[in-house]
Design a protein around this motif. Structure first.
Motif, short mmCIF file in Angstrom:
data_model
loop_
_atom_site.label_atom_id
_atom_site.label_comp_id
_atom_site.label_asym_id
_atom_site.label_seq_id
_atom_site.Cartn_x
_atom_site.Cartn_y
_atom_site.Cartn_z
N MET A 197 30.91 40.62 36.13
CA MET A 197 31.03 39.76 34.96
C MET A 197 29.91 38.72 34.92
O MET A 197 29.24 38.58 33.90
CB MET A 197 32.38 39.06 34.95
CG MET A 197 33.52 39.98 34.57
SD MET A 197 33.34 40.71 32.95
CE MET A 197 33.75 39.33 31.90
N GLN A 199 37.54 40.07 34.89
CA GLN A 199 37.16 41.46 35.15
C GLN A 199 38.32 42.24 35.76
O GLN A 199 38.58 43.39 35.38
CB GLN A 199 35.95 41.50 36.09
CG GLN A 199 35.45 42.89 36.44
CD GLN A 199 34.67 43.54 35.31
OE1 GLN A 199 35.21 43.76 34.23
NE2 GLN A 199 33.41 43.85 35.57
N ALA A 252 31.80 46.75 39.03
CA ALA A 252 33.19 46.52 39.45
C ALA A 252 33.80 47.77 40.06
O ALA A 252 34.65 47.68 40.96
CB ALA A 252 34.01 46.05 38.25
N GLY A 283 28.95 40.13 31.60
CA GLY A 283 29.86 41.25 31.39
C GLY A 283 30.53 41.25 30.02
O GLY A 283 31.14 42.26 29.64
N CYS A 323 31.47 41.23 40.96
CA CYS A 323 32.51 41.85 40.13
C CYS A 323 31.91 42.45 38.87
O CYS A 323 32.54 43.27 38.20
CB CYS A 323 33.59 40.83 39.76
SG CYS A 323 33.07 39.62 38.52
N SER A 348 35.36 34.40 35.84
CA SER A 348 34.89 35.70 35.37
C SER A 348 35.44 36.83 36.23
O SER A 348 35.75 37.91 35.72
CB SER A 348 33.36 35.74 35.36
OG SER A 348 32.83 34.80 34.46
N CYS A 349 35.55 36.59 37.52
CA CYS A 349 36.12 37.60 38.42
C CYS A 349 37.55 37.91 38.01
O CYS A 349 37.96 39.09 37.97
CB CYS A 349 36.10 37.10 39.86
SG CYS A 349 34.50 36.56 40.48
N ARG A 356 35.61 44.56 25.41
CA ARG A 356 35.94 43.48 26.35
C ARG A 356 36.75 42.41 25.62
O ARG A 356 36.36 41.96 24.54
CB ARG A 356 34.63 42.87 26.88
CG ARG A 356 34.82 41.67 27.76
CD ARG A 356 35.21 42.06 29.15
NE ARG A 356 34.14 42.72 29.86
CZ ARG A 356 34.29 43.30 31.04
NH1 ARG A 356 35.48 43.31 31.62
NH2 ARG A 356 33.28 43.89 31.65
N TYR A 358 27.88 45.85 29.12
CA TYR A 358 29.25 46.22 29.46
C TYR A 358 29.31 47.37 30.46
O TYR A 358 30.04 47.31 31.46
CB TYR A 358 30.04 46.58 28.20
CG TYR A 358 31.45 47.04 28.49
CD1 TYR A 358 32.47 46.12 28.70
CD2 TYR A 358 31.75 48.40 28.61
CE1 TYR A 358 33.77 46.54 28.99
CE2 TYR A 358 33.04 48.83 28.90
CZ TYR A 358 34.03 47.90 29.10
OH TYR A 358 35.31 48.31 29.40
N SER A 382 28.20 46.30 33.87
CA SER A 382 29.22 45.39 34.40
C SER A 382 30.38 46.17 35.01
O SER A 382 30.82 45.90 36.14
CB SER A 382 29.72 44.47 33.29
OG SER A 382 30.88 43.77 33.68
N MET A 383 30.87 47.16 34.28
CA MET A 383 32.00 47.95 34.78
C MET A 383 31.59 48.81 35.97
O MET A 383 32.38 49.01 36.91
CB MET A 383 32.56 48.83 33.66
CG MET A 383 33.21 48.05 32.52
SD MET A 383 34.51 46.89 33.08
CE MET A 383 35.70 48.02 33.79
#
Length: 948
Positions: free
Chosen positions: A882, A927, A900, A887, A880, A923-924, A686, A893, A896-897
């Motif tokens: 994050m 991402q 999204a 995130g 999203c 944060s959006c 990231r 991680y 988080s992904m």
């Protein structure tokens, strides 16, 4: 534990025996709580067979479970729970020619219908929890739905069942030939013994079985004469076998639906008129009473729908639906309904709902009816125990009057809603289940209700089954010969009582408080909360608002609950977290459980999206609850270096910015990202936000114009100053005089980063500094405008829990997001902002979770539409992924992904390259940049681009 060890060796699925895991499965949506022996989450039917064999060998009962939304206690017990909802959720076969499907028991109704949609078929048993109810649970419960008057109930729509029985055999029960040709020996034995039972008891069964459609009590003995043995399993509540596969009868999707919202000044008029309305052949007639209307008005997710649907102050509404393929004919049906109501003395009583979007909103309110009722604060709640008695329509008005009188004699009131078309109304008296006197009232009311149902020739259980709350009364309802027949059925399938004991056959007393969520020893452990929870009577009272309805288990639409959507795990859903908190706060998980490692793991994937704050019908705000748990843990364990760096960011940012070129090398120098992961836990996969050597600096306000305060947060000041500059430029172009106050020479801070680490005292200090600095502006009603949703909306939310009082309420009333302010000014005709069309004609908008939670998205869309010729398309997405620092952390991680990738990133990737991607959350935007390689911009920058 030997049982757990054997299961782990034999199964591919998950085996969970910790106190925290057992606690999460000790409740369903009923008043009961029984800790299971352990939990198995099987991956397939082989796991199921192995688990049953091991349990049988160990003498441990087995309890099949789906979504855990049972309202009568069917899904709790001292047994090995087999949870099918995580892995066993596929459509196995679809016969599109004949309209049938084989499915696994854990598939959710909405997911099934989404799968079926392109085939033109649907499974229309539309129960209220349609977005989390599993087909296995619906079959075991003999569920019904709002449209049962048209499509019947599960009993009529289940064609066959593959089941594993207690002896380990697997049977397929369905249409059975009279000569038993082609069936296994076990199937033949079942068929013959049940045929003998039916031949012996046929007259008694006919005499004792109510003729109403909504009758789901006991085993469905009347079906034994119909030649399909699957029917005896429908409504068996997991007491006869485990369903591996279920064959369903599908129905064609109607092309059109129209609805009429019928208003009645008196509840009794609505009840008396229902019997005439059903003669028009509607597909549904649903009741909403005044209590539900008023509660829904106070729930943000439903308020606008109620405003549109309800005129005046009716005592009751009937939602009448007509469905079919000829829209004009349906509109004619609505006209006939209007005429019928006029003929009965109710002219101009209809609000039409012909728009599909409006119909969906109404359906969401109606489906949430039970949970809306449960949103009452305090210990008194509407309690389910005579929840769904069903009576013939000609007796409906008399029955509801009699029950209301019964409540009155006990000094209670009830709430009414649901399925008027079939005489099945959900009614719940408000009781305090912590009070022994109310338990006495509950039993007395139940016994009176049974006599009323018998008097009116109805069914004591018309939708939600028997479970622990009604099984005790089956003998009084149907007589001893029928309940002896139930025991005989149980012997045929499960002679040793392995499956879900205590339901239907040989049940305990329904009012045994030892089996209840609020048992005889239930009490809060001493605890001093860091936040103010007085609105709920304390922190535990807020946690107890969760009634386990499971709305948080939905996968779409809305935001709640992003962690569950990617894990499908009861641990990582709002309900699971709330249950764990309640058990900890009442001392049931041992000392200091709130600060424990197990609690930290329970809350770890909560991204504090606040989706539950808006979308949970009972208003559970897990993000705020997590702050309390984090605070308790920090008090005991202190902070990690990474958490400290994030929490104190606003206080050292000005110094760090001076080192921007050096700090930004982290994503440039080979190995630096790896090192930051090893030392600090920030994922090497990231990128980190880029410090700006020239951050945003406040400038002197112009001399004229209406004053506003621009509250520039840490992120838009030190990392993305172009957003703050754009916002100031747009506001000044519109003629406003922009102030940017400081305090002690330092920018103001909402304290959000401190709250995310559990440092409540530090956040309170920042809140106090903010209140003092903004007081002169608030006192003169100057708007306080923010850019970052999570920061600005803290002023409207957590500030009241940090510093309750008039000053905080006044600040909250003036605090608005940039887009809210502009949309409101435009609507009021006060906005003078000249904008031109952009080269980009399309804008794809991703809403920050807190924007959605506080209902800000319509204002965001309106602000973007100030730009001429700009087409705004909202991206239907959850979080999203994050969520502030979440995130960025290596441990989070992948999750988080995954969040999204549910919908946000695929939609952004498909967007035209010349389209704008808009996201107001810092944060959006990060991402989207990392995950889709597209730049996302703040609304302020879009408007700045359009300035003339």
């Amino acid at each position: 534990m030997a049982l757990a060890a054997r299961l782990r060796r034999a199964l591919r699925g998950e085996v969970r025996f910790s106190a925290f895991d057992r606690g999460r499965y000790s409740t369903d949506a009923s008043i009961y709580q029984i800790e299971p022996i352990g939990v198995v989450i099987p991956r397939d039917a082989d796991d199921v067979r192995a688990a049953i064999e091991i349990a049988r060998g160990e003498g441990v009962p087995v309890l099949p479970r789906g979504a855990g939304t049972s309202q009568c206690g069917q899904a709790v017990g001292e047994a090995l729970v087999l949870d099918t909802s995580k892995y066993m959720r596929d459509v196995l076969e679809l016969d599109a020619e004949n309209g049938t499907a084989w499915v696994q028991p854990g598939i959710v109704l909405d997911h099934l219908n989404k799968h079926l949609k392109t085939s033109g078929w649907t499974f229309p048993i539309d129960v209220s929890p349609t977005n989390r109810a599993t087909i296995g649970g619906m079959t075991a419960n003999n569920s019904c739905g709002a449209r049962s008057i048209k499509y019947g109930i599960m009993l009529q729509n289940v064609l066959a069942i593959d089941a594993t029985l207690a002896d380990g055999s697997t049977v397929q029960l369905g249409p059975t030939p009279g000569n038993l040709a082609g069936v296994t020996a076990r199937e033949a034995d079942i068929a013959q013994r049940l045929a003998n039972l039916y031949a012996r008891e046929e007259d008694e069964i006919r005499a004792r079985t109510p003729t109403v459609l909504r009758n789901v009590g006991g085993y469905r003995l009347e079906t034994l004469g119909g030649g399909n043995l699957a029917k005896i399993l429908v409504g068996s509540e997991g007491t006869l076998g485990f369903f591996n596969r279920i064959k369903l009868q599908l129905h064609r999707i109607p092309t059109h639906r129209v609805q009429a919202i019928c208003h009645f000044a008196r509840f009794t008029d609505a009840m008396a008129t229902t019997q005439y309305i059903v003669q028009l052949n509607p597909s549904a007639v649903e009741l909403v009473d005044r209590t539900m209307i008023e509660l829904a008005r106070n729930i943000p997710a439903f308020a606008s729908t109620i405003e549109r649907a309800v005129k005046g102050n009716p005592d009751a509404l009937l939602l009448v639906e007509f469905a079919g393929d000829n829209r004009d004919a349906l509109l004619d049906d609505m006209q006939r309904l209007d005429q019928l109501l006029s003929d009965h003395g109710f002219p101009d009583a209809i609000v039409p709902a012909t728009d599909p979007g409006f119909q969906t909103e109404l359906a969401e309110v109606r489906a949430a009816g039970l949970n809306i009722m449960m949103s009452m604060k305090g210990d008194g709640k509407p309690v389910s125990f005579i929840e769904d008695c069903a009576v013939p329509l000609e007796h409906l008005a008399d029955y509801t009057s009699a029950i209301t009188d019964c409540f009155g004699r006990h000094g209670l009131e009830g709430t009414w809603y649901a399925h008027a078309s079939v005489g099945c109304l959900h009614v719940r008296p408000v009781l305090n289940m912590k009070d022994d006197a109310d338990l006495v009232r509950m039993r007395a009311i139940a016994e009176e209700a049974i006599e009323l149902v018998r008097k009116f020739k109805g069914a004591f259980s018309g939708e939600h089954g028997d479970g622990l709350v009604r099984s005790e009364f089956l003998e009084k309802t149907y007589g001893p010969r029928i309940t002896d027949a139930y025991r005989e059925v149980k012997q045929v399938f499960d002679p040793d009582g392995l499956f879900n004991p205590g339901k239907i056959v040989d049940p305990p007393r329904m009012d045994d408080r030892r089996l209840m969520r609020y048992g005889p020893d239930y009490a809060a452990v001493p605890f001093q909360p860091a936040l103010d929870w007085s609105e709920w009577g304390g922190f535990l009272g807020a946690v107890e608002m969760c009634n386990n309805n499971g709305t948080c288990r939905k996968r779409e639409p809305g935001t709640m609950c992003p962690s569950y959507r990617v894990t499908q795990d009861e641990t990582h859903v709002t309900r699971g977290r709330a249950n764990t908190l309640r058990l900890a706060l009442s001392g049931q998980l041992g000392p200091d459980a709130l600060a424990s490692d197990d609690m930290a793991a329970t809350l770890d994937l909560c991204v504090s999206c606040k989706g539950c704050r808006r979308e949970c019908p009972t208003g559970v705000d897990m993000a705020k609850m997590k702050i309390e748990a984090l605070h308790a843990r920090v008090q005991r364990n202190g902070l990690s270096l990474r958490a400290r760096l994030v929490a104190y960011l606003p206080r050292y940012a000005s110094y760090a910015a001076a080192l921007a070129p050096l700090l930004n090398l982290r994503d440039v120098v080979p190995g630096a990202a790896w090192l930051s992961e090893r030392l600090l836990g920030f994922s090497a996969r990231r990128s980190l936000p880029k410090w700006r050597f020239r951050p945003h600096r406040a400038t002197t306000p112009r001399e004229d114009g209406r004053s506003v305060v621009l509250l520039v947060d840490t992120f838009n000041r030190w990392f993305e100053p172009e957003n703050a500059r754009a916002a100031r430029r747009v506001l000044e172009a519109a003629g406003y005089r922009v102030h940017e106050p400081l305090a002690s020479g330092r920018p103001l801070c909402c304290g959000r980063t401190f709250l995310s680490a559990g440092l409540v005292d530090e956040a309170r200090s920042e809140a106090k500094r903010m209140l003092d600095a903004l007081a002169p502006y608030v006192e003169t009603s100057i708007p306080i405008i923010g850019l970052e949703p999570s920061c600005l909306l803290t002023l409207r939310d957590e500030f009241s829990a940090l510093l309750p009082g008039d000053a905080t309420r006044a600040l909250s009333a003036r605090a608005v997001l940039f887009e809210e302010f502009l949309a409101a000014e435009s609507k009021a005709g006060r906005l003078s902002l000249k904008l031109k069309p952009l080269a980009a004609r399309d804008a794809f908008l991703h809403g920050h979770c807190h924007q959605k939670s506080f209902g800000v998205m319509p204002a965001t869309v309106a602000a973007l539409k100030l730009v001429p010729e700009l087409n705004v398309q909202q991206i239907e997405s959850s979080c999203c992924g994050m969520a502030g620092a979440f995130g960025y952390e290596a441990a989070h991680y992948d999750v988080s992904m995954a969040m999204a990738e549910l919908s946000l990133l695929p939609t952004v990737r498909k967007a035209p390259t010349d389209a704008l991607i808009v996201a107001d959350g810092t944060s959006c935007r990060h991402q989207i940049g990392d995950g889709a390689a597209r730049e996302a911009v703040h609304v302020a920058r879009v408007l700045e681009m359009a300035l003339i």
